[in-house]
Every structure is written in C-alpha cells, then in structure tokens.
Design a protein around this motif. Structure first.
Motif: not given
Ligand SMILES: [Zn+2]
Length: 319
Positions: A240-256
């Motif tokens: 679950y945390i792996e899936y959660l992190a996947a989306g969060i990292v996407n958001l961080i990479n786009i918006f910083q």
C-alpha cells in the motif's frame, strides 16, 4: 466578521462558522437524504447557517460570506455545480438559488480545493508557498495551491490527482480509465488489498484481526495485524505504501511543492507504520536535489474540518 463553510459530502451536509483567524467556532450537520432537489439544497444550506448563527449568538449580518465545497466539478465564476460524483447534482445554479434565502456572497468550489485552502492557511500548509494536499478516502482527493492561489487549470478541474494512472492496464476505475492511483492508494483500495491478502492467507493474524472486528475489513486491519508482527499484514502495508508513494512522487516531480500533506482516515495511522516508511520510500524515488529544498511530506492537521474551514476562508481571502 465571521464566515461560514459548508461541506457537501456523500452522506452528510456539514457546516461550520469560523472567525477571522479561521478558528472553527461551531458546526452543524444534516443527513444528505433530505436534499431531494436543488431548491431544497439551497434552502437547507440557508437554514443551517441560521442554526449556526443562533447557536453562537451571531447576527446574520455579521456573516460576511459563505463557501461551499462539493465533490465534483464546479463553475467558480457563476457559482454553479456542474456535476458531482456521488450525488444527483447536475448543473445546479447554487449561488442563484441560495440568494433567494440569504444575501451573503456565496463561493462554490471543489471540496479537495477547499481542504487544501483550509490546510494552507491554518494547518499543515502554513509557511509554504507551494502546497499540495492528498486526501485518502473512498477515492483520492487533491488540491494544489501555487503562490497562495488554488491552481484551477483552464476549466476548474485541476487537482484530480486520484485519476493519474500508476499501473498501466490496471484495475478499472469509474472514471473510465484503468490503473488510476485511487484504485491502489485510497482507503477503499487498502481494504481491497487487505481482502485479497486474506483470501490468499486464511490462517493469518490478519484474518483474526478482521474476525475480531465482526468480520469487517477496515483501513486499519492490515496495520493492526502488522503491529502484531503478522507478515501478511506487513506485506499489505508495504504494498500500500509503495502505491501511495508512487503517486506522491509523481506529484512532487511535477509541482515541487514546499509541503505535501496527506489527510483522510488512513493518514491517522501510527507514524512508524505509515508516515515514516512513506517518507523513506518517497525519498528513495524522488529526483535528488538539495536536502533543504526537498518537499516535506507531512500529515494534514485539520482532520475532517479542513473542508469546512477552507470553504469558509474562500470568501475571506477574496475580501
Ligand atoms: Zn480514475
């Protein structure tokens, strides 16, 4: 002056009165079943505002404005609800209907954006210029604040973070796509992952935990089992945390953003089992940059009140 925020949820209409600092002074709640038509929705909102005013000895004229957060798409300029995900509201001219009952300016906004505004001004986003919230519930709600303003996109629909694909050809989503983030990292998805693990491991501590809860799988089941040392529960949490992190990292990479806050029931889980492993996973996957410039991943602070407080503050910030 005071401000009212209203949160139109899947089952409840919640309203709160806040002061100039965003402090919640009083709240009231009403079952959504009573909202059987558009006119009734506007009338119910107005009567909840009157209840709040009476309960706190506030004159109606002391209420400067009202904000409403709805789970769906809105047209901000005209104060219209275009559609909602779980309620039969389509093209509802809410501002116009509301003004039949009360004269206050009415701001209509997506509920994820309201939660982001609430956290930005009075919660986890204070002291951040760029801020993203992610709310883990039935789906995944989101809100993006950029330099103090809600990022709406060209049509007011920006911030639907739950519908980014993280698994190609993955689980089907009601939005029409497959593999959306919310199919893997929402509270509902966590329950599905838990049920799948139980089916594979009928003798696990995880199954005992659920049996002790009268057979109900909750978003906590896997975490309780993990704390009891159950490898099956631990594996569900890890996935679950792996899936959660996947989306969060996407958001961080786009918006910083300076800060990204996670809210919703799941986020209340013990830090040692959710937030800390999540932060480590995010750090492993993020594009390297100066440590002091890295996005802080934190818990949201306002809980279920974020939406009400943010909705109320919409009008104050406009003033
Ligand atoms: Zn989707």
């Amino acid at each position: 002056m005071k401000y009212v925020g209203i949160d139109v949820g899947g089952t409840n209409l919640k309203a709160g009165l806040v002061d100039e600092s965003g402090l919640l002074l009083a709240t009231t709640k009403m079952k959504i079943a009573r909202i059987d038509n558009q006119e009734n929705l506007a009338w119910t909102m107005a009567s909840m505002i009157q209840d709040l005013a009476e309960a706190t000895g506030t004159g109606i004229s002391e209420i400067a404005s009202v904000g409403v957060g709805v789970p769906g798409a809105v047209e901000i300029r005209s104060g219209t609800v275009l559609y909602t995900c779980n309620l039969p509201l389509r093209n509802v001219p809410l501002r116009r209907l509301f003004h039949r009952y009360l004269p206050q300016p009415l701001y209509v906004e997506n509920d994820g954006n309201c939660a982001a505004v609430g956290e930005y001004f009075t919660g986890a986003g204070r002291n951040s210029k760029r801020f993203v919230t992610v709310t883990l519930g039935t789906g995944i709600g989101g809100g993006i604040i950029h330099n103090g303003r809600i990022f709406h996109g060209s049509n007011g629909m920006a911030g639907e973070v739950g519908h980014m694909t993280i698994v190609h050809n993955g689980h089907p989503c009601p939005c029409g796509r497959k593999g959306c983030w919310e199919q893997y990292a929402s509270a509902s998805a966590l329950k599905r992952l838990t049920r799948e693990a139980m089916d594979r491991n009928p003798d696990s501590i995880l199954c005992q935990v659920v049996a002790e809860n009268e057979g109900n799988i909750s978003g906590q089941s896997a975490f309780i089992a993990a704390r009891r040392g159950d490898p099956v529960g631990q594996e569900v949490c890890r996935l679950y945390i792996e899936y959660l992190a996947a989306g969060i990292v996407n958001l961080i990479n786009i918006f910083q953003p300076d800060t990204l806050a996670i809210g919703g029931g799941v986020s209340n889980e013990d830090d040692a089992y959710l937030l800390h492993p999540l932060q480590q996973q995010v750090e492993r996957e993020s594009i390297p940059c100066n440590r002091d410039k890295r996005t802080r991943v934190v818990k949201a602070q306002l809980g279920n009140d974020a939406g009400i407080i943010g909705a109320a503050l919409l009008g104050k910030k406009k003033r």
